[in-house]
Design an enzyme around this catalytic site. Structure first.
Site, short mmCIF file in Angstrom:
data_model
loop_
_atom_site.label_atom_id
_atom_site.label_comp_id
_atom_site.label_asym_id
_atom_site.label_seq_id
_atom_site.Cartn_x
_atom_site.Cartn_y
_atom_site.Cartn_z
N ARG A 114 0.87 -1.39 0.12
CA ARG A 114 0.10 0.03 0.02
C ARG A 114 0.97 1.33 -0.05
O ARG A 114 1.95 1.44 0.33
CB ARG A 114 -0.85 0.02 1.45
N GLU A 174 -2.02 7.97 -4.03
CA GLU A 174 -2.07 7.71 -5.37
C GLU A 174 -3.68 7.84 -5.94
O GLU A 174 -4.48 7.85 -5.08
CB GLU A 174 -2.04 5.91 -5.56
N HIS A 230 -0.76 0.27 -9.88
CA HIS A 230 -1.60 -0.39 -8.63
C HIS A 230 -2.49 -1.53 -9.49
O HIS A 230 -3.75 -1.55 -9.42
CB HIS A 230 -2.66 0.42 -7.77
C1 8YV Z 1 -7.22 -3.81 -5.59
C2 8YV Z 1 -5.51 -4.42 -3.71
O1 8YV Z 1 -7.10 -3.66 -6.97
O2 8YV Z 1 -6.91 -6.07 -2.94
C3 8YV Z 1 -6.37 -4.99 -2.64
O3 8YV Z 1 -5.87 -4.83 -1.55
O4 8YV Z 1 -4.95 -3.59 -3.69
C4 8YV Z 1 -5.98 -4.56 -5.23
O5 8YV Z 1 -6.14 -5.96 -5.69
C5 8YV Z 1 -7.64 -2.43 -5.17
O6 8YV Z 1 -7.69 -2.36 -3.86
C6 8YV Z 1 -8.85 -2.13 -5.72
O7 8YV Z 1 -9.96 -2.28 -5.00
#
Ligand code: 8YV
Length: 327
Positions: A240, A269, A287
């Site tokens: 993150r 972001e 991401h």
């Molecule tokens: C997602 C992610 O694309 O699952 C997670 O925690 O970071 C990613 O797979 C993003 O969070 C969109 O919801």
């Protein structure tokens, strides 16, 4: 009888909307507009369920505007966009999408590590710019993956997936640090050795971050930690934004305090720290670690299934605050 009303806060697969529409009166954002928090709250005012993504913040303020809300189903394994204690206090169930994205995300983490260590994007830009006129003995010479020491910070399911790829596929010496140590059985399976955070920083040739974001993990990697890493090391963040101090990282890359970084996530972001855009020794992706077609579909379906299961049978599949059910 009218169907319960739900909101799908971002555009998703049409088949997911169709599936939800069999059970619910669905308001969806198929135009994928960027809603402000106030807009999201306004649209939740008459809804019992919400299908959210990591970009949609659900906190006390939003909950106060959504008196009928019973569940928020996140299409993500990470859920730092949820204020879970505030949701629990309001009796709103939170769900996420674990497991279905583990292997795809681990694949991507490994790909980003390899692209970073072997300077793939930097060399591609050079080629596209027409600068490749002859072979040179040290052209884009990077660092090796095979046989190197792979450090993993955060040893959940995705961290374990990366460890297995490194140890079994590339003969890497795997070390890890985590809040809690893995069982001896899992350590053997991953061929991974538990070390202190300090040893991890000092001895990893490649350090991959896979820990969840919280106030406690904010800037886990900042100037002091980067200073402990090897000057030849690479750093990969697929966890993150906010876990790394991006300004400190940009400075460390510029000063070649570490060799290179591969980043899929960023502080604030989709904005990216301007200094990261100008240093050459960084691979930047928007991401997308979980973004394979089958995995994104599985994530969307699991989020939808949580909404359907909870609102029709009271039995969610992957609840984050099951105490709401008991209450
Ligand atoms: C997602 C992610 O694309 O699952 C997670 O925690 O970071 C990613 O797979 C993003 O969070 C969109 O919801």
């Amino acid at each position: 009888m009218s169907k319960p009303k739900i909101l799908v806060a971002r555009a998703v697969f049409p088949e997911t909307i169709a599936r939800l529409s069999q059970h619910f009166d669905v308001e969806s954002n198929q135009a994928d507009e960027t809603w402000s928090k106030a807009e999201l709250a306004r649209r939740l005012a008459d809804k019992v369920g919400a299908f959210t993504t990591g970009s949609d913040r659900i906190d006390a303020e939003v909950l106060a505007a959504a008196p009928h809300l019973k569940i928020c189903a996140n299409m993500a394994v990470g859920y730092n966009n949820f204020d879970v204690p505030a949701m629990t206090a309001r009796g709103v169930l939170a769900t996420n999408t674990p497991d279905v994205l583990t292997e795809t995300t681990a694949d991507f983490g490994f790909a980003l590590l390899m692209a970073t260590a072997r300077r793939m994007t930097e060399s591609e830009h050079y080629l596209r710019a027409g600068k490749w006129t002859k072979w040179s003995y040290d052209m884009f010479a990077g660092s090796d993956i095979h046989g190197a020491t792979l450090g993993i910070l955060g040893m959940g399911r995705i961290g374990q997936g990366i460890a297995k790829r490194g140890a079994h596929g590339f003969g890497m010496n795997v070390i890890y640090h985590n809040r809690s140590r893995l069982s001896a059985e899992l350590e053997t399976e991953c061929k991974a050795r538990y070390v202190s955070k300090e040893e991890l920083l000092k001895t990893a040739d490649h350090l991959v971050l896979v820990l969840p974001y919280s106030a406690a993990s904010h800037h886990t990697i900042g100037a002091a930690e980067l200073a402990q890493m090897k000057p030849t090391a690479t750093l990969v963040n697929i966890a993150r934004g906010g876990i790394v101090d991006d300004a400190a990282l940009a400075a460390a890359l510029k000063n070649q305090q570490i060799a290179a970084a591969g980043l899929d996530v960023f502080e604030g972001e989709p904005s990216v720290h301007p200094d990261l855009l100008t240093v050459p020794n960084v691979v930047l992706t928007p991401h997308i670690a979980s973004s394979s077609v089958p995995t994104r579909l599985a994530m969307a379906n699991l989020a939808a299934d949580n909404l359907i299961a909870y609102l029709t049978t009271n039995k969610p599949i992957t609840p984050l605050n099951p105490e709401v059910l008991a209450a």
